[in-house]
Scaffold this motif. Structure first.
Motif, PDB file in Angstrom:
ATOM      1  N   GLY A  53     -59.542  86.268  89.727  1.00  0.00           N
ATOM      2  CA  GLY A  53     -58.892  84.970  89.838  1.00  0.00           C
ATOM      3  C   GLY A  53     -58.211  84.557  88.552  1.00  0.00           C
ATOM      4  O   GLY A  53     -57.109  84.001  88.574  1.00  0.00           O
ATOM      5  N   PHE A  54     -58.853  84.822  87.412  1.00  0.00           N
ATOM      6  CA  PHE A  54     -58.283  84.416  86.122  1.00  0.00           C
ATOM      7  C   PHE A  54     -56.962  85.135  85.869  1.00  0.00           C
ATOM      8  O   PHE A  54     -55.992  84.521  85.408  1.00  0.00           O
ATOM      9  CB  PHE A  54     -59.277  84.732  85.005  1.00  0.00           C
ATOM     10  CG  PHE A  54     -58.990  84.029  83.712  1.00  0.00           C
ATOM     11  CD1 PHE A  54     -59.562  82.806  83.430  1.00  0.00           C
ATOM     12  CD2 PHE A  54     -58.142  84.596  82.766  1.00  0.00           C
ATOM     13  CE1 PHE A  54     -59.302  82.148  82.229  1.00  0.00           C
ATOM     14  CE2 PHE A  54     -57.870  83.958  81.574  1.00  0.00           C
ATOM     15  CZ  PHE A  54     -58.450  82.723  81.302  1.00  0.00           C
ATOM     16  N   LEU A  55     -56.927  86.423  86.179  1.00  0.00           N
ATOM     17  CA  LEU A  55     -55.700  87.182  85.969  1.00  0.00           C
ATOM     18  C   LEU A  55     -54.601  86.673  86.877  1.00  0.00           C
ATOM     19  O   LEU A  55     -53.446  86.523  86.462  1.00  0.00           O
ATOM     20  CB  LEU A  55     -55.967  88.672  86.226  1.00  0.00           C
ATOM     21  CG  LEU A  55     -54.832  89.643  85.899  1.00  0.00           C
ATOM     22  CD1 LEU A  55     -54.435  89.545  84.436  1.00  0.00           C
ATOM     23  CD2 LEU A  55     -55.235  91.070  86.242  1.00  0.00           C
ATOM     24  N   GLY A  56     -54.951  86.380  88.134  1.00  0.00           N
ATOM     25  CA  GLY A  56     -53.955  85.838  89.063  1.00  0.00           C
ATOM     26  C   GLY A  56     -53.470  84.474  88.634  1.00  0.00           C
ATOM     27  O   GLY A  56     -52.268  84.166  88.716  1.00  0.00           O
ATOM     28  N   GLY A  57     -54.388  83.630  88.151  1.00  0.00           N
ATOM     29  CA  GLY A  57     -54.003  82.293  87.724  1.00  0.00           C
ATOM     30  C   GLY A  57     -53.062  82.301  86.537  1.00  0.00           C
ATOM     31  O   GLY A  57     -52.119  81.505  86.468  1.00  0.00           O
ATOM     32  N   SER A  58     -53.298  83.195  85.591  1.00  0.00           N
ATOM     33  CA  SER A  58     -52.432  83.256  84.416  1.00  0.00           C
ATOM     34  C   SER A  58     -51.018  83.688  84.783  1.00  0.00           C
ATOM     35  O   SER A  58     -50.065  83.361  84.074  1.00  0.00           O
ATOM     36  CB  SER A  58     -53.015  84.231  83.386  1.00  0.00           C
ATOM     37  OG  SER A  58     -53.007  85.564  83.871  1.00  0.00           O
ATOM     38  N   GLY A 327     -48.260  91.390  78.107  1.00  0.00           N
ATOM     39  CA  GLY A 327     -48.711  92.718  78.515  1.00  0.00           C
ATOM     40  C   GLY A 327     -50.118  93.020  78.044  1.00  0.00           C
ATOM     41  O   GLY A 327     -50.924  93.601  78.783  1.00  0.00           O
ATOM     42  N   LEU A 328     -50.449  92.612  76.819  1.00  0.00           N
ATOM     43  CA  LEU A 328     -51.800  92.820  76.298  1.00  0.00           C
ATOM     44  C   LEU A 328     -52.831  92.057  77.118  1.00  0.00           C
ATOM     45  O   LEU A 328     -53.927  92.564  77.404  1.00  0.00           O
ATOM     46  CB  LEU A 328     -51.871  92.391  74.836  1.00  0.00           C
ATOM     47  CG  LEU A 328     -51.097  93.250  73.833  1.00  0.00           C
ATOM     48  CD1 LEU A 328     -51.124  92.609  72.449  1.00  0.00           C
ATOM     49  CD2 LEU A 328     -51.655  94.676  73.777  1.00  0.00           C
ATOM     50  N   LEU A 329     -52.497  90.832  77.510  1.00  0.00           N
ATOM     51  CA  LEU A 329     -53.406  90.042  78.341  1.00  0.00           C
ATOM     52  C   LEU A 329     -53.642  90.704  79.694  1.00  0.00           C
ATOM     53  O   LEU A 329     -54.752  90.710  80.222  1.00  0.00           O
ATOM     54  CB  LEU A 329     -52.851  88.638  78.545  1.00  0.00           C
ATOM     55  CG  LEU A 329     -53.183  87.594  77.477  1.00  0.00           C
ATOM     56  CD1 LEU A 329     -52.491  86.284  77.800  1.00  0.00           C
ATOM     57  CD2 LEU A 329     -54.682  87.384  77.380  1.00  0.00           C
ATOM     58  N   PHE A 330     -52.578  91.258  80.272  1.00  0.00           N
ATOM     59  CA  PHE A 330     -52.711  91.908  81.574  1.00  0.00           C
ATOM     60  C   PHE A 330     -53.616  93.133  81.472  1.00  0.00           C
ATOM     61  O   PHE A 330     -54.485  93.351  82.317  1.00  0.00           O
ATOM     62  CB  PHE A 330     -51.322  92.314  82.090  1.00  0.00           C
ATOM     63  CG  PHE A 330     -51.355  92.963  83.444  1.00  0.00           C
ATOM     64  CD1 PHE A 330     -51.550  92.216  84.591  1.00  0.00           C
ATOM     65  CD2 PHE A 330     -51.197  94.340  83.577  1.00  0.00           C
ATOM     66  CE1 PHE A 330     -51.588  92.811  85.849  1.00  0.00           C
ATOM     67  CE2 PHE A 330     -51.234  94.952  84.817  1.00  0.00           C
ATOM     68  CZ  PHE A 330     -51.426  94.174  85.955  1.00  0.00           C
TER      69      PHE A 330
END
Length: 432
Positions: A53-58, A327-330
């Motif tokens: 969810g966190f990745l989708g929300g960002s 990209g680093l966050l992903f």
């Protein structure tokens, strides 16, 4: 510092309360899952769902903000968080909890994006570094405080879940009542992963591995504590110690990173964190040594996150830093999703049992140390005087905070360059 507090105290207070609520729900679910008889594998899916969810929300929240504005997004996501907190003890089922964690992760990511954009708007080039540091300190302190609040209620009942919901609900009041201007919102299009990997292989591999380590700490530490029979007080102390270590060690290691080869420091810090994991795996039955292991792991791994970003920035032009942060966050998010799943499997009775919690972190941290050593043989190091400024970034950061940190780094480096040019000019005038 006073200027930052006077302009952003309400925002920082609200974020601190948000982190208390988030820290409560993570630890609370880990303990309640053990009470309900959930297996470690089932709990790993529950904990991993948050990072999905966190990745989708960002990724999706920026478009939501552009369509309906900061205030509406902030309030709507906050109400969903409070509602899910209350639903956890009503539906004690791992599938329902996993779905709730996806929603919670999405909403927290969106709330952080909104709050961080307000923080960026409330700061300027002169105080941006202080604002970012305070924000990171408040985030960590919120999670530590949450562990103390765990002792106020019975995790087998409803009261602690209600407390978490109330804290989340109250957190929006100081922010929404004090924010008057609505900041313009824009995020940079991420750099392609192929280009990012070609620019900094160590940065990319390191961020993926650290995603797994952070997710294990944040999601599975309470599950580990409950599975080995720690008391509620001991579980709270164990979880909090990871973040106390992070809070204490972040700035000393940041200072060192601006004065030596960052690849060597990454190697040493990762190896030290790996040794801490070995300590926890081998001697975790002694509570004092378990806390020592947690302090060492947290104190090494959280600075590693900022260190890997600073190292990657050393190979980027200033105009590319913001794009690279997405990209680093992903990449880190992908590692975070996988981390709890692998940890839960390793912690199964048919595999390694509870010590599997430390086994995964041991493997990931030593793998990072070995890869850093390998990369040191592949290209020469950048002279220390040519490296960029270390900036503290939390593993819970969204693209907005990452870009805020990158902007501060660029400004700080530019100030250093301007000072050197001015010094050279003065030297030339004196010689003339």
């Amino acid at each position: 510092m006073k200027q930052v507090l006077s302009s952003a105290w309400a925002l920082l207070l609200g974020v601190g309360l948000l982190m208390i609520g988030n820290g409560l729900q993570g630890t609370l679910l880990g303990v309640r899952g053990e009470i309900e008889g959930f297996s470690t594998l089932q709990m790993s899916f529950v904990m991993s769902a948050y990072f999905v969810g966190f990745l989708g929300g960002s990724r999706l929240t920026p478009e939501m903000i552009r369509r309906v504005g900061h205030v509406r997004v902030f309030a709507a996501l906050g109400s969903f968080i409070s509602a899910v907190m209350i639903l956890y003890p009503v539906f004690t089922d791992p599938i329902v909890w996993s779905l709730g964690r996806v929603v919670i992760g999405f909403c927290f990511s969106g709330v952080y994006v909104t709050a961080e954009s307000w923080l960026n708007n409330a700061s300027d080039n002169e105080n941006r570094g202080k604002a970012l540091s305070l924000y990171m300190i408040v985030q960590t302190a919120g999670i530590v405080t949450a562990q103390a609040l765990m002792l106020l209620g019975d995790p087998a009942g409803f009261d602690t879940f209600v407390l978490a919901s109330v804290v989340i609900s109250v957190s929006f009041a100081p922010i929404l009542l004090s924010i008057s201007p609505t900041p313009a919102f824009a995020t940079t299009k991420p750099m392609s992963l192929k280009q990012l990997m070609r620019t900094s292989p160590l940065g990319c591999v390191g961020m993926f591995l650290m995603g797994g380590v952070f997710a294990a700490q944040f999601g599975m530490s309470a599950v580990y504590g409950a599975s080995v029979g720690l008391s509620m007080v001991e579980i709270s102390g164990f979880v909090a110690t990871f973040y106390v270590g992070a809070l204490i060690m972040q700035y000393p290691l940041g200072w060192v990173s601006d004065r030596m080869d960052r690849r060597l420091l990454i190697l040493l810090v990762a190896a030290a964190g790996g040794l801490g994991s070995v300590l926890g795996m081998a001697l975790g039955g002694v509570y004092a040594l378990l806390l020592a292991a947690a302090f060492l792991i947290g104190g090494m791994t959280n600075p590693l996150y900022s260190l890997l970003i600073a190292y990657t920035n050393d190979y980027l032009e200033p105009d590319d830093m913001a794009a690279a942060s997405g990209g680093l966050l992903f990449i880190n998010g992908l590692g975070a999703i996988a981390g709890p799943l692998i940890t839960g499997w390793l912690m199964g009775d048919e595999v390694f049992g509870p010590p599997g919690f430390f086994l995964l972190m041991t493997g990931l941290l030593f793998a990072l140390a070995v890869y850093a050593l390998y990369r040191m043989t592949q290209r020469p190091s950048i002279p220390v005087e040519d490296t960029g400024t270390f900036t503290t970034v939390s593993p819970a950061s969204t693209p907005v905070a990452m870009e805020l940190a990158q902007e501060y780094t660029i400004n700080a480096d530019q100030e250093v360059q301007d000072a050197l040019v001015a010094q050279a000019e003065r030297a030339g005038e004196d010689a003339a």
